[in-house]
Design a protein around this motif. Structure first.
Motif, PDB file in Angstrom:
ATOM      1  N   ARG A  81       0.825  -1.206   0.000  1.00  0.00           N
ATOM      2  CA  ARG A  81       0.000   0.000   0.000  1.00  0.00           C
ATOM      3  C   ARG A  81       0.864   1.262   0.000  1.00  0.00           C
ATOM      4  NH1 ARG A  81      -5.454   0.038   1.639  1.00  0.00           N
ATOM      5  NH2 ARG A  81      -6.359  -2.027   1.361  1.00  0.00           N
ATOM      6  N   LEU A  82       1.962   1.239   0.704  1.00  0.00           N
ATOM      7  CA  LEU A  82       2.874   2.387   0.696  1.00  0.00           C
ATOM      8  C   LEU A  82       3.416   2.635  -0.711  1.00  0.00           C
ATOM      9  CD1 LEU A  82       4.865   1.720   3.993  1.00  0.00           C
ATOM     10  CD2 LEU A  82       3.240   3.589   3.592  1.00  0.00           C
ATOM     11  N   ARG A  83       3.787   1.550  -1.401  1.00  0.00           N
ATOM     12  CA  ARG A  83       4.287   1.700  -2.768  1.00  0.00           C
ATOM     13  C   ARG A  83       3.190   2.210  -3.697  1.00  0.00           C
ATOM     14  NH1 ARG A  83       7.271  -3.081  -1.248  1.00  0.00           N
ATOM     15  NH2 ARG A  83       5.560  -4.416  -1.983  1.00  0.00           N
ATOM     16  N   ALA A  84       1.962   1.740  -3.494  1.00  0.00           N
ATOM     17  CA  ALA A  84       0.841   2.209  -4.316  1.00  0.00           C
ATOM     18  C   ALA A  84       0.569   3.686  -4.070  1.00  0.00           C
ATOM     19  CB  ALA A  84      -0.409   1.381  -4.017  1.00  0.00           C
ATOM     20  N   CYS A  85       0.694   4.116  -2.808  1.00  0.00           N
ATOM     21  CA  CYS A  85       0.489   5.529  -2.472  1.00  0.00           C
ATOM     22  C   CYS A  85       1.537   6.397  -3.159  1.00  0.00           C
ATOM     23  CB  CYS A  85       0.535   5.710  -0.954  1.00  0.00           C
ATOM     24  SG  CYS A  85       0.050   7.362  -0.395  1.00  0.00           S
ATOM     25  N   VAL A  86       2.782   5.918  -3.183  1.00  0.00           N
ATOM     26  CA  VAL A  86       3.842   6.655  -3.869  1.00  0.00           C
ATOM     27  C   VAL A  86       3.551   6.716  -5.368  1.00  0.00           C
ATOM     28  CG1 VAL A  86       6.286   6.611  -4.515  1.00  0.00           C
ATOM     29  CG2 VAL A  86       5.602   6.156  -2.143  1.00  0.00           C
ATOM     30  N   LYS A  87       3.112   5.599  -5.935  1.00  0.00           N
ATOM     31  CA  LYS A  87       2.795   5.551  -7.365  1.00  0.00           C
ATOM     32  C   LYS A  87       1.657   6.503  -7.708  1.00  0.00           C
ATOM     33  CE  LYS A  87       1.853   2.276 -11.103  1.00  0.00           C
ATOM     34  NZ  LYS A  87       1.639   0.830 -11.441  1.00  0.00           N
ATOM     35  N   ALA A  88       0.699   6.647  -6.780  1.00  0.00           N
ATOM     36  CA  ALA A  88      -0.448   7.542  -6.997  1.00  0.00           C
ATOM     37  C   ALA A  88      -0.127   8.977  -6.608  1.00  0.00           C
ATOM     38  CB  ALA A  88      -1.651   7.040  -6.193  1.00  0.00           C
ATOM     39  N   ARG A  89       1.142   9.239  -6.302  1.00  0.00           N
ATOM     40  CA  ARG A  89       1.591  10.583  -5.915  1.00  0.00           C
ATOM     41  C   ARG A  89       0.837  11.114  -4.695  1.00  0.00           C
ATOM     42  NH1 ARG A  89       6.307  11.431  -7.893  1.00  0.00           N
ATOM     43  NH2 ARG A  89       5.998  13.690  -7.656  1.00  0.00           N
ATOM     44  N   GLY A  90       0.576  10.205  -3.741  1.00  0.00           N
ATOM     45  CA  GLY A  90      -0.089  10.587  -2.494  1.00  0.00           C
ATOM     46  C   GLY A  90      -1.600  10.598  -2.560  1.00  0.00           C
ATOM     47  N   SER A  91      -2.158  10.347  -3.713  1.00  0.00           N
ATOM     48  CA  SER A  91      -3.613  10.361  -3.868  1.00  0.00           C
ATOM     49  C   SER A  91      -4.209   9.031  -3.440  1.00  0.00           C
ATOM     50  CB  SER A  91      -3.980  10.667  -5.325  1.00  0.00           C
ATOM     51  OG  SER A  91      -5.372  10.842  -5.467  1.00  0.00           O
ATOM     52  N   ASN A  92      -5.538   8.879  -3.562  1.00  0.00           N
ATOM     53  CA  ASN A  92      -6.193   7.613  -3.268  1.00  0.00           C
ATOM     54  C   ASN A  92      -5.652   6.548  -4.220  1.00  0.00           C
ATOM     55  OD1 ASN A  92      -8.651   9.869  -2.935  1.00  0.00           O
ATOM     56  ND2 ASN A  92      -8.395   8.495  -1.221  1.00  0.00           N
ATOM     57  N   PHE A  93      -5.328   5.394  -3.695  1.00  0.00           N
ATOM     58  CA  PHE A  93      -4.594   4.415  -4.495  1.00  0.00           C
ATOM     59  C   PHE A  93      -5.245   3.042  -4.548  1.00  0.00           C
ATOM     60  CE2 PHE A  93      -2.954   4.413  -0.126  1.00  0.00           C
ATOM     61  CZ  PHE A  93      -3.158   3.087   0.220  1.00  0.00           C
ATOM     62  N   GLU A  94      -6.411   2.863  -3.944  1.00  0.00           N
ATOM     63  CA  GLU A  94      -7.023   1.535  -3.856  1.00  0.00           C
ATOM     64  C   GLU A  94      -7.150   0.867  -5.224  1.00  0.00           C
ATOM     65  OE1 GLU A  94      -8.119  -0.112  -1.155  1.00  0.00           O
ATOM     66  OE2 GLU A  94      -7.945   1.391   0.424  1.00  0.00           O
ATOM     67  N   ILE A  95      -7.382   1.652  -6.259  1.00  0.00           N
ATOM     68  CA  ILE A  95      -7.580   1.090  -7.599  1.00  0.00           C
ATOM     69  C   ILE A  95      -6.291   0.450  -8.130  1.00  0.00           C
ATOM     70  CG2 ILE A  95      -6.965   3.173  -8.901  1.00  0.00           C
ATOM     71  CD1 ILE A  95      -9.336   2.543 -10.738  1.00  0.00           C
ATOM     72  N   LEU A  96      -5.154   0.797  -7.537  1.00  0.00           N
ATOM     73  CA  LEU A  96      -3.865   0.270  -8.013  1.00  0.00           C
ATOM     74  C   LEU A  96      -3.525  -1.067  -7.361  1.00  0.00           C
ATOM     75  CD1 LEU A  96      -1.723   3.557  -7.915  1.00  0.00           C
ATOM     76  CD2 LEU A  96      -2.897   2.529  -9.872  1.00  0.00           C
ATOM     77  N   LEU A  97      -4.282  -1.471  -6.365  1.00  0.00           N
ATOM     78  CA  LEU A  97      -3.946  -2.694  -5.622  1.00  0.00           C
ATOM     79  C   LEU A  97      -4.449  -3.944  -6.363  1.00  0.00           C
ATOM     80  CD1 LEU A  97      -4.823  -1.460  -2.033  1.00  0.00           C
ATOM     81  CD2 LEU A  97      -2.568  -1.662  -3.074  1.00  0.00           C
TER      82      LEU A  97
END
Length: 344
Positions: A328-344
């Motif tokens: 989840r931390l990596r997904a948050c970084v990938k989303a540039r701090g935005s909501n990232f649930e869709i990337l999981l």
């Protein structure tokens, strides 16, 4: 055969005795068109066009599809019922175009906290720091903590709470009412997990204000410290918490310095980030699911049910849930701090 504008002329010339070839020559049209009209005259006595039976021509045309597509591009939350009403066509037609022609599917809106640009930047920075932190320290050593309010009377799910009645009984006293009390009794629950175990549930009554003194005594010293001492047996651990006023006061930080020296401070743990805390993104939901649909007569009954549900959460689930934090931390970084649930 397509309708011909020359039908009246063909009929007139035919009734004057002209042959098909001569009629075609005079009107400068194909002889096959003349022969078809003449055959209709011989069969029915006139050249009037017979209305075709069967399904009417579909309104699913290229133009209709283009209009619907443009409207969805402008507003992808537009109601299909409203669009059908505005276009004067059946909802089933709009639904067919959306599903079969435009290849679109209706999705529920994803839930997530609102994040300002400032919050996103802060989350991005701290998630990067946390990933670096967990290259040195183990995420399995973190005690993830949080509080949540549970009520004795859960909100009804009106979509699933239904009743089978005859039409006559639908307006009778047999029709039950789904309701909730205005202020149902409740209890605040504090808890924490690691990859290898669970803290005790700590119940804080509704009329108790969780200030620094209450947090330090009831949560930290009376419950967390004895559990940490036994569970980690002198080994390293890291405490995670949100930074509510009682959690970040000077007196609380002084307690941390003496009893909980390893903790994720404000420079590491980002605000507005329940999607990074296993208690928020998974554990509370599981606990709610285990007592879902039950109405409790008293707060004590609710507490007992929560204790049973809490005890049933196994270590395998805890390990998988905690191990997902780095992803989840990596997904948050990938989303540039935005909501990232869709990337999981």
């Amino acid at each position: 055969m397509k309708s011909s504008p020359h039908r009246p002329s063909i009929e007139l010339l035919f009734k004057r005795g002209l042959g098909s070839a001569e009629i075609a020559r005079r009107l400068q049209i194909s002889s096959s068109t003349v022969r078809n009209v003449v055959a209709a005259i011989k069969k029915r006595g006139d050249a009037s066009e017979v209305k075709k039976s069967g399904r009417p021509r579909s309104v699913n045309t290229r133009n209709t599809r283009a209009i619907i597509k443009k409207r969805i591009i402008r507003n992808d939350g537009l109601s299909l019922n409203r669009m059908a009403s505005q276009l004067g066509i059946a909802r089933s037609t709009v639904q067919s175009i959306v599903k079969n022609d435009l290849k679109l599917k209706s999705y529920k809106l994803r839930r997530g906290q609102y994040l300002s640009d400032k919050s996103k930047a802060m989350r991005l920075e701290k998630c990067r720091k946390l990933l670096q932190h967990f290259q040195v320290r183990r995420v399995s050593d973190v005690i993830w903590t949080d509080e949540k309010i549970f009520t004795i009377e859960p909100l009804p799910n009106r979509q699933n709470q239904r009743q089978l009645l005859s039409k006559d009984d639908s307006m009778s006293p047999k029709r039950r009412l789904a309701h909730n009390r205005l202020f149902p009794k409740s209890v605040m629950v504090w808890a924490g997990i690691t990859a290898t175990g669970k803290t005790p549930l700590v119940f804080i009554e509704r009329n108790v204000k969780i200030n620094s003194e209450v947090y330090q005594k009831i949560v930290l010293m009376d419950n967390l410290l004895p559990w940490v001492t036994q569970h980690f047996a002198g080994g390293p651990f890291i405490l995670q918490q949100d930074w509510a006023p009682s959690h970040g006061s000077r007196s609380t930080l002084a307690v941390f310095g003496g009893a909980f020296p390893g903790f994720l401070d404000k420079n590491l743990w980002p605000a507005s980030s329940p999607d990074l805390n296993p208690m928020d993104f998974s554990v509370w939901g599981m606990l709610e699911g285990k007592i879902a649909g039950k109405v409790f007569a008293t707060v004590d009954d609710l507490k007992a049910a929560l204790e049973v549900a809490w005890a049933s959460i196994d270590d395998g689930y805890l390990r998988r849930t905690v191990n997902s934090v780095k992803k989840r931390l990596r997904a948050c970084v990938k989303a540039r701090g935005s909501n990232f649930e869709i990337l999981l």
